[in-house]
Design a protein around this motif. Structure first.
Motif, PDB file in Angstrom:
ATOM      1  N   GLN A  27      88.395  39.360  65.171  1.00 31.66           N
ATOM      2  CA  GLN A  27      87.487  39.259  64.021  1.00 31.66           C
ATOM      3  C   GLN A  27      87.245  37.800  63.681  1.00 31.66           C
ATOM      4  OE1 GLN A  27      85.019  41.024  62.224  1.00 31.66           O
ATOM      5  NE2 GLN A  27      86.570  42.548  61.791  1.00 31.66           N
ATOM      6  N   VAL A  30      85.141  36.062  66.432  1.00 35.58           N
ATOM      7  CA  VAL A  30      83.742  36.478  66.408  1.00 35.58           C
ATOM      8  C   VAL A  30      83.017  35.829  65.228  1.00 35.58           C
ATOM      9  CG1 VAL A  30      82.268  38.447  65.896  1.00 35.58           C
ATOM     10  CG2 VAL A  30      84.014  38.625  67.643  1.00 35.58           C
ATOM     11  N   GLU A  31      83.754  35.657  64.103  1.00 39.10           N
ATOM     12  CA  GLU A  31      83.127  35.066  62.916  1.00 39.10           C
ATOM     13  C   GLU A  31      83.077  33.561  62.995  1.00 39.10           C
ATOM     14  OE1 GLU A  31      84.828  36.296  59.246  1.00 39.10           O
ATOM     15  OE2 GLU A  31      84.915  38.373  59.835  1.00 39.10           O
ATOM     16  N   LEU A  45      75.623  27.757  63.217  1.00 41.07           N
ATOM     17  CA  LEU A  45      76.239  28.577  62.181  1.00 41.07           C
ATOM     18  C   LEU A  45      76.644  27.722  61.000  1.00 41.07           C
ATOM     19  CD1 LEU A  45      77.296  31.333  61.307  1.00 41.07           C
ATOM     20  CD2 LEU A  45      79.424  30.803  62.465  1.00 41.07           C
ATOM     21  N   ALA A  81      68.964  33.425  54.444  1.00 41.71           N
ATOM     22  CA  ALA A  81      70.307  33.711  54.944  1.00 41.71           C
ATOM     23  C   ALA A  81      70.285  33.777  56.465  1.00 41.71           C
ATOM     24  CB  ALA A  81      70.799  35.049  54.384  1.00 41.71           C
ATOM     25  N   PRO A  82      71.330  33.320  57.121  1.00 45.57           N
ATOM     26  CA  PRO A  82      71.333  33.305  58.578  1.00 45.57           C
ATOM     27  C   PRO A  82      71.521  34.703  59.149  1.00 45.57           C
ATOM     28  CG  PRO A  82      73.468  32.640  57.777  1.00 45.57           C
ATOM     29  CD  PRO A  82      72.595  32.804  56.572  1.00 45.57           C
ATOM     30  N   ASP A  84      73.467  37.243  61.347  1.00 44.22           N
ATOM     31  CA  ASP A  84      74.904  37.313  61.537  1.00 44.22           C
ATOM     32  C   ASP A  84      75.241  38.528  62.387  1.00 44.22           C
ATOM     33  OD1 ASP A  84      77.688  36.892  59.217  1.00 44.22           O
ATOM     34  OD2 ASP A  84      77.465  36.529  61.336  1.00 44.22           O
ATOM     35  N   PHE A  85      76.139  38.368  63.358  1.00 42.58           N
ATOM     36  CA  PHE A  85      76.638  39.453  64.161  1.00 42.58           C
ATOM     37  C   PHE A  85      75.513  40.257  64.794  1.00 42.58           C
ATOM     38  CE2 PHE A  85      80.353  37.994  62.419  1.00 42.58           C
ATOM     39  CZ  PHE A  85      80.382  38.119  61.049  1.00 42.58           C
ATOM     40  N   ILE A  86      75.672  41.576  64.779  1.00 40.58           N
ATOM     41  CA  ILE A  86      74.682  42.458  65.378  1.00 40.58           C
ATOM     42  C   ILE A  86      73.946  43.133  64.229  1.00 40.58           C
ATOM     43  CG2 ILE A  86      74.387  44.428  66.892  1.00 40.58           C
ATOM     44  CD1 ILE A  86      77.185  43.696  68.056  1.00 40.58           C
ATOM     45  N   GLU A  87      72.660  42.896  64.140  1.00 36.21           N
ATOM     46  CA  GLU A  87      71.931  43.336  62.955  1.00 36.21           C
ATOM     47  C   GLU A  87      70.681  44.112  63.343  1.00 36.21           C
ATOM     48  OE1 GLU A  87      70.909  40.087  60.474  1.00 36.21           O
ATOM     49  OE2 GLU A  87      70.151  41.327  58.858  1.00 36.21           O
ATOM     50  N   TYR A 121      71.126  40.091  68.070  1.00 36.37           N
ATOM     51  CA  TYR A 121      72.513  39.823  68.423  1.00 36.37           C
ATOM     52  C   TYR A 121      72.801  38.347  68.124  1.00 36.37           C
ATOM     53  CZ  TYR A 121      72.996  44.269  70.895  1.00 36.37           C
ATOM     54  OH  TYR A 121      73.070  45.609  71.208  1.00 36.37           O
ATOM     55  N   TRP A 122      73.607  38.143  67.086  1.00 35.09           N
ATOM     56  CA  TRP A 122      74.078  36.805  66.740  1.00 35.09           C
ATOM     57  C   TRP A 122      72.930  35.860  66.407  1.00 35.09           C
ATOM     58  CZ3 TRP A 122      78.800  38.451  66.703  1.00 35.09           C
ATOM     59  CH2 TRP A 122      79.228  39.334  67.692  1.00 35.09           C
ATOM     60  N   THR A 138      64.745  49.209  77.463  1.00 28.43           N
ATOM     61  CA  THR A 138      65.425  48.189  76.672  1.00 28.43           C
ATOM     62  C   THR A 138      64.871  46.825  77.040  1.00 28.43           C
ATOM     63  OG1 THR A 138      67.447  49.524  76.628  1.00 28.43           O
ATOM     64  CG2 THR A 138      67.650  47.192  76.046  1.00 28.43           C
ATOM     65  N   ARG A 140      64.794  42.729  76.254  1.00 30.62           N
ATOM     66  CA  ARG A 140      65.586  41.667  75.649  1.00 30.62           C
ATOM     67  C   ARG A 140      64.919  40.318  75.879  1.00 30.62           C
ATOM     68  NH1 ARG A 140      72.080  42.658  76.629  1.00 30.62           N
ATOM     69  NH2 ARG A 140      72.309  44.339  75.107  1.00 30.62           N
TER      70      ARG A 140
ATOM     71  N   ARG B  16      82.022  33.116  53.044  1.00 31.63           N
ATOM     72  CA  ARG B  16      81.747  34.383  53.730  1.00 31.63           C
ATOM     73  C   ARG B  16      82.132  35.572  52.863  1.00 31.63           C
ATOM     74  NH1 ARG B  16      80.719  34.430  59.065  1.00 31.63           N
ATOM     75  NH2 ARG B  16      80.899  32.498  60.220  1.00 31.63           N
ATOM     76  N   ARG B  29      78.549  45.658  59.084  1.00 29.00           N
ATOM     77  CA  ARG B  29      78.431  45.196  60.464  1.00 29.00           C
ATOM     78  C   ARG B  29      79.799  44.742  60.976  1.00 29.00           C
ATOM     79  NH1 ARG B  29      73.558  43.469  58.340  1.00 29.00           N
ATOM     80  NH2 ARG B  29      74.331  41.445  57.728  1.00 29.00           N
ATOM     81  N   ILE B  33      81.853  46.093  64.272  1.00 29.14           N
ATOM     82  CA  ILE B  33      82.460  45.250  65.315  1.00 29.14           C
ATOM     83  C   ILE B  33      83.920  45.620  65.470  1.00 29.14           C
ATOM     84  CG2 ILE B  33      83.198  42.889  65.813  1.00 29.14           C
ATOM     85  CD1 ILE B  33      80.508  42.051  64.526  1.00 29.14           C
ATOM     86  N   LYS B  75      80.624  39.836  72.396  1.00 21.55           N
ATOM     87  CA  LYS B  75      79.581  38.816  72.392  1.00 21.55           C
ATOM     88  C   LYS B  75      78.501  39.077  73.437  1.00 21.55           C
ATOM     89  CE  LYS B  75      81.821  34.827  70.362  1.00 21.55           C
ATOM     90  NZ  LYS B  75      82.172  33.415  70.509  1.00 21.55           N
TER      91      LYS B  75
END
Lengths: 211, 192
Positions: A27, A30-31, A45, A81-82, A84-87, A121-122, A138, A140, B16, B29, B33, B75
């Motif tokens: 975690q 990934v963050e 980031l 806002a940025p 983030d992660f998978i959105e 993704y990210w 799919t 990409r 955060r 989210r 993960i 990732k």
């Protein structure tokens, strides 16, 4: 002998403590990736988070923030806002905004599209999944030159399709190709189909590349 | 009782947390993960850990490889045809990470498995483990994937990114070496 080797291996297990530790570190990783692993992502980031911190300061009030935030007097207000992660997002426009580059909507797929899903993704990789008539495609797009398809299948047949100045690599079996990957000099693209089609059909599907 | 103590939060981490309160979707989210990581860990954690250990002979290093494999999975967002394909991908990544780590680990660290076997006076298991450890890296990996994971040589070739002929050769030489080290005490299954 190998039964004894297997007995040796069976002693190695992911314990509960190890499991908690790994999930906690995953975690965190990934963050906030470690220095050197993703310098591009770190720089991007940190910049967005600094700007987002200023927005939070304005919204949340001085009393809550003064003990937890550092406020940069030079940061501009009203910053988005940025990603983030998978959105998952609702539209191609929103997806383009999340990843910071325009994402094309495909219109010449070999089936009637019934649903679309858009995923960032990210904030780096844009994905659109088209579904319909029991099939799926799919698409990409990413701002680099690597194969972003995530398809690690061993395809027995590979061929090149020339569309204008772009060379598209098709992968599949004999004359049925399920994957196309290409790079236009700025962005990497991939399109995978649940049901393979011929190289000629691919030329129709990807005719927009050369326009 | 084991207590996991988290390090103090940096100001970035506090941001955060506040961000998560203002935008609760971020927490959802994050939960997704975590769910994906847990699923991989529960299904393949032991296999990945054991495979990494066969390279590194150290539990701490093997744990880090398992962790890094999970991060790569999250990732890269790879897509798979089936579960077999997914497992093979995970093992291939774990193998590559283990090999990278071997290149940088100049000092051999403790082999907890060997210490445990010795302490328990499990000499027969200890002999076997030491014999496999003594094999060259390529043969050792092939032996592990063939005998422990049960992969045929064709699949091992994909995981190790080598030709199938090379894998057959590694298996043949690995078995020959093990026979020599263990002086034909144990039986081998000769079928490839």
């Amino acid at each position: 002998m190998m039964k004894r080797y297997n007995a040796v291996m069976e002693r190695l297990k992911v314990t509960e403590e190890m499991r908690r530790r790994i999930l906690h570190h995953v975690q965190q990783e990934v963050e906030s990736p470690s220095a050197g692993r993703s310098r591009f992502w770190d720089a991007k980031l940190n910049r967005y988070l600094s700007l987002a911190a200023c927005v939070v300061v304005l919204l949340a009030g001085t009393f809550v923030l003064k003990e937890t935030l550092f406020v940069s007097p030079n940061s501009p207000p009203g910053v988005q806002a940025p990603s983030d992660f998978i959105e998952d997002v609702a539209s191609i426009e929103e997806l383009s905004e999340k990843v910071g580059f325009p994402v094309e909507e495909l219109t010449a797929l070999p089936f009637q599209v019934e649903t679309r899903s858009y995923t960032s993704y990210w904030g780096e990789l844009a994905q659109v999944v088209y579904s319909g008539e029991g099939q799926e495609a799919t698409f990409r797009k990413s701002a680099d030159s690597t194969d972003n398809s995530g398809d690690f299948t061993e395809h027995p047949t590979e061929t090149q399709l020339e569309l204008g100045d772009i060379s598209v690599t098709l992968r599949g079996k004999e004359n049925s190709f399920t994957l196309a990957v290409w790079f236009d000099g700025n962005y990497a693209y991939s399109l995978s189909l649940s049901e393979g089609v011929s190289a000629e059909s691919w030329a129709d599907i990807l005719s927009w590349i050369s326009t | 009782m084991n207590v996991i103590v988290s390090p103090p939060l940096t100001w970035m981490q506090r941001v955060r947390l506040l961000f998560a309160r203002v935008f609760p979707a971020v927490d959802e989210r994050r939960a997704e993960i975590n769910r994906q990581a847990e699923e991989i860990l529960d299904q393949y954690g032991n296999s990945i850990l054991r495979y990494a250990y066969s390279y590194l002979h150290n539990l701490s290093d093997a744990e880090e490889v398992l962790q890094d494999t999970l991060v790569q999975f999250l990732k890269t967002a790879p897509r798979f045809e089936n579960e077999t394909h997914r497992k093979a991908w995970l093992l291939r990544v774990a193998g590559n990470l283990s090999k990278n780590r071997l290149e940088y680990n100049a000092v051999r660290r403790t082999d907890e498995l060997n210490e445990e076997l010795t302490a328990e006076q499990q000499e027969d298991l200890s002999f076997v483990w030491e014999a496999v450890k003594a094999l060259p890296e390529g043969q050792r990996a092939a032996i592990h994937l063939f005998y422990y994971e049960g992969y045929p040589s064709k699949e091992i070739a994909k995981i190790l990114q080598k030709k199938e002929a090379t894998i057959r050769s590694d298996l043949h030489r690995g078995r020959a070496k093990l026979k020599e080290l263990l002086r034909e005490v144990y039986d081998f299954d000769e079928t490839l």
